[in-house]
Design a protein around this motif. Structure first.
Motif, PDB file in Angstrom:
ATOM      1  N   GLU A 262       0.832  -1.197   0.000  1.00 58.72           N
ATOM      2  CA  GLU A 262       0.000   0.000   0.000  1.00 58.72           C
ATOM      3  C   GLU A 262       0.869   1.249   0.000  1.00 58.72           C
ATOM      4  N   ARG A 263       0.490   2.223  -0.810  1.00 55.74           N
ATOM      5  CA  ARG A 263       1.272   3.443  -0.941  1.00 55.74           C
ATOM      6  C   ARG A 263       0.581   4.598  -0.230  1.00 55.74           C
ATOM      7  N   VAL A 264       1.373   5.367   0.540  1.00 57.98           N
ATOM      8  CA  VAL A 264       0.875   6.588   1.162  1.00 57.98           C
ATOM      9  C   VAL A 264       1.671   7.750   0.574  1.00 57.98           C
ATOM     10  N   ILE A 265       1.027   8.573  -0.227  1.00 56.81           N
ATOM     11  CA  ILE A 265       1.672   9.733  -0.831  1.00 56.81           C
ATOM     12  C   ILE A 265       1.941  10.774   0.256  1.00 56.81           C
ATOM     13  N   CYS A 266       3.114  11.407   0.205  1.00 59.61           N
ATOM     14  CA  CYS A 266       3.466  12.394   1.221  1.00 59.61           C
ATOM     15  C   CYS A 266       4.318  13.497   0.594  1.00 59.61           C
ATOM     16  N   ARG A 267       4.566  14.549   1.363  1.00 59.58           N
ATOM     17  CA  ARG A 267       5.358  15.671   0.854  1.00 59.58           C
ATOM     18  C   ARG A 267       6.853  15.451   1.033  1.00 59.58           C
ATOM     19  N   ASP A 268       7.236  14.914   2.177  1.00 56.58           N
ATOM     20  CA  ASP A 268       8.653  14.786   2.536  1.00 56.58           C
ATOM     21  C   ASP A 268       8.846  13.418   3.192  1.00 56.58           C
ATOM     22  N   ARG A 269       9.213  12.410   2.397  1.00 53.94           N
ATOM     23  CA  ARG A 269       9.234  11.018   2.896  1.00 53.94           C
ATOM     24  C   ARG A 269      10.250  10.818   4.011  1.00 53.94           C
ATOM     25  N   ALA A 270      11.410  11.482   3.943  1.00 54.08           N
ATOM     26  CA  ALA A 270      12.412  11.293   4.999  1.00 54.08           C
ATOM     27  C   ALA A 270      11.926  11.889   6.314  1.00 54.08           C
ATOM     28  N   ARG A 271      11.332  13.079   6.244  1.00 54.97           N
ATOM     29  CA  ARG A 271      10.819  13.715   7.463  1.00 54.97           C
ATOM     30  C   ARG A 271       9.684  12.890   8.059  1.00 54.97           C
ATOM     31  N   LEU A 272       8.795  12.375   7.204  1.00 52.52           N
ATOM     32  CA  LEU A 272       7.687  11.555   7.692  1.00 52.52           C
ATOM     33  C   LEU A 272       8.194  10.259   8.302  1.00 52.52           C
ATOM     34  N   MET A 273       9.236   9.669   7.696  1.00 50.66           N
ATOM     35  CA  MET A 273       9.806   8.443   8.258  1.00 50.66           C
ATOM     36  C   MET A 273      10.352   8.665   9.660  1.00 50.66           C
ATOM     37  N   ASP A 274      10.857   9.861   9.936  1.00 49.67           N
ATOM     38  CA  ASP A 274      11.342  10.156  11.280  1.00 49.67           C
ATOM     39  C   ASP A 274      10.207  10.096  12.294  1.00 49.67           C
ATOM     40  N   SER A 275       9.039  10.654  11.942  1.00 50.29           N
ATOM     41  CA  SER A 275       7.889  10.605  12.847  1.00 50.29           C
ATOM     42  C   SER A 275       7.375   9.190  13.011  1.00 50.29           C
ATOM     43  N   VAL A 276       7.321   8.443  11.902  1.00 49.73           N
ATOM     44  CA  VAL A 276       6.858   7.057  11.968  1.00 49.73           C
ATOM     45  C   VAL A 276       7.817   6.218  12.813  1.00 49.73           C
ATOM     46  N   SER A 277       9.114   6.475  12.674  1.00 56.55           N
ATOM     47  CA  SER A 277      10.112   5.730  13.453  1.00 56.55           C
ATOM     48  C   SER A 277       9.913   5.919  14.943  1.00 56.55           C
ATOM     49  N   ALA A 278       9.588   7.169  15.350  1.00 56.19           N
ATOM     50  CA  ALA A 278       9.396   7.445  16.774  1.00 56.19           C
ATOM     51  C   ALA A 278       8.260   6.619  17.349  1.00 56.19           C
ATOM     52  N   VAL A 279       7.186   6.438  16.564  1.00 56.42           N
ATOM     53  CA  VAL A 279       6.046   5.635  17.022  1.00 56.42           C
ATOM     54  C   VAL A 279       6.405   4.158  17.091  1.00 56.42           C
ATOM     55  N   PHE A 280       7.050   3.660  16.029  1.00 55.09           N
ATOM     56  CA  PHE A 280       7.351   2.228  15.961  1.00 55.09           C
ATOM     57  C   PHE A 280       8.501   1.821  16.882  1.00 55.09           C
ATOM     58  N   MET A 281       9.336   2.793  17.288  1.00 51.88           N
ATOM     59  CA  MET A 281      10.427   2.475  18.203  1.00 51.88           C
ATOM     60  C   MET A 281       9.877   1.933  19.520  1.00 51.88           C
ATOM     61  N   ASP A 282       8.774   2.540  19.998  1.00 48.76           N
ATOM     62  CA  ASP A 282       8.167   2.102  21.252  1.00 48.76           C
ATOM     63  C   ASP A 282       7.573   0.691  21.142  1.00 48.76           C
ATOM     64  N   MET A 283       7.333   0.237  19.919  1.00 49.59           N
ATOM     65  CA  MET A 283       6.759  -1.092  19.710  1.00 49.59           C
ATOM     66  C   MET A 283       7.833  -2.162  19.535  1.00 49.59           C
ATOM     67  N   GLY A 284       9.105  -1.742  19.609  1.00 50.49           N
ATOM     68  CA  GLY A 284      10.197  -2.701  19.469  1.00 50.49           C
ATOM     69  C   GLY A 284      10.551  -3.025  18.033  1.00 50.49           C
TER      70      GLY A 284
END
Length: 343
Positions: A262-284
């Motif tokens: 599944e594709r999620v279109i975004c403006r700035d993929r690297a910046r968005l990945m940083d936010s996603v990483s912060a959420v998934f980090m807590d999940m191990g």
């Protein structure tokens, strides 16, 4: 606080612009790049400076002398053999002594608030503080992944898009404690990002990731040098301007992309990945290849598409319905995170 300027590089990729001129002496809007750095240090009260040199050191020494014309005090250490970033700075041990000191590159340009960087370091007193810069195209740089407390979790050296899990690049601007430098061997090749920082993490030393506000550019290629000149002329970089440059053409992005998921279109993929990483980090989650989360009966991965501003979500499970729900939930979460990026 004292400062060490790393200025030993030859600038091989920049030679179409610089010729035989040492990279720190390449002109940017009428001044050598390194002069802009010295003036930035002076602006923030740092006037005691030591420079590590290797390529054509006499030219740099001749231009700056002892720094009197710029209102600073400058001295030099010359490497006979390249010792890496940390090894070269180790040669300045007699200069920085027993106090924390700032390290900055003499061939990259920035207008960061170094005073705030120093204040934040002094509040936390980590082994090392790293100035990190949000960059939309981070592939040429080392990345630093930080947790919610701004402590560096891990480093990723010059990844391809599939391994980009943050937009924070390592600028090569550090505040370093003498206890960290004690881990650097004398007279041996040793690098900050490849050798010292991973070693400090293994020893459970704290590395603070300071997200710098402002402008930063490594003028390592003719393209980045040209763009930096344009950015200065258009007011994005806070240095004295000069004329004679045209605006750079805008790059286009290919819309078609291979691969499933599944594709999620975004403006700035690297910046968005940083936010996603912060959420998934807590999940191990595992970050060795994008973001990868594995449970007893499912797997979920998130990674940027290589050439399109979009993230790809792939989910698998024994139950096909569960896989679809995982993918849809992850996509919904990511879209919500993107909405909040500029809030």
């Amino acid at each position: 606080m004292k400062a060490v300027i790393m200025a030993g590089g030859e600038g091989t990729r920049l030679k179409p612009v610089s010729g035989d001129t040492p990279k720190p002496l390449v002109s940017l809007c009428g001044r050598p790049v390194m002069e802009h750095i010295v003036l930035l240090l002076k602006k923030h009260g740092i006037t005691d400076i030591c420079c590590t040199l290797k390529y054509r050191p006499e030219e740099i020494e001749s231009y700056f002398g002892k720094g009197e014309s710029l209102g600073v005090s400058m001295q030099y250490r010359i490497e006979a053999d390249a010792l890496g970033t940390a090894g070269g700075v180790k040669n300045c041990e007699d200069f920085y002594g027993d106090e924390d000191f700032l390290v900055i590159s003499g061939d990259a340009i920035c207008d960061f608030d170094l005073s705030d960087f120093i204040r934040q370091h002094e509040k936390r007193r980590p082994a090392v503080s790293l100035a990190l810069y949000p960059h939309p195209e981070p592939l040429r740089y080392g990345l630093a992944l930080c947790d919610r407390d701004s402590c560096v979790h891990s480093f990723i050296e010059k990844p391809d898009w599939s391994r980009v899990v943050t937009n924070l690049v390592n600028t090569g601007i550090y505040i370093i404690s003498p206890r960290a430098m004690r881990n650097v061997p004398v007279g041996k090749v040793f690098d900050f990002a490849k050798d010292l920082f991973p070693l400090l993490l293994e020893k459970n030393e704290k590395l603070f990731g300071y997200v710098a506000d402002g402008y930063w550019c490594d003028i390592g290629t003719p393209k980045s040098y040209y763009q930096c000149c344009v950015d200065a002329l258009e007011g994005r970089l806070g240095i004295e301007k000069c004329g004679g440059f045209e605006a750079a053409p805008q790059e286009t992005v290919r819309e078609n992309e291979e691969g499933g998921g599944e594709r999620v279109i975004c403006r700035d993929r690297a910046r968005l990945m940083d936010s996603v990483s912060a959420v998934f980090m807590d999940m191990g989650a595992d970050f060795s290849d994008g973001i990868h989360l594995k449970g007893t009966d499912f797997e979920l991965s998130v990674s940027p598409f290589p050439s399109t501003a979009a993230l790809c979500i792939r989910a698998s499970a024994n139950d096909a319905e569960l896989a679809r729900e995982l993918s849809a939930s992850a996509a919904s979460l990511i879209r919500e995170l993107e909405k909040r990026l500029d809030m």
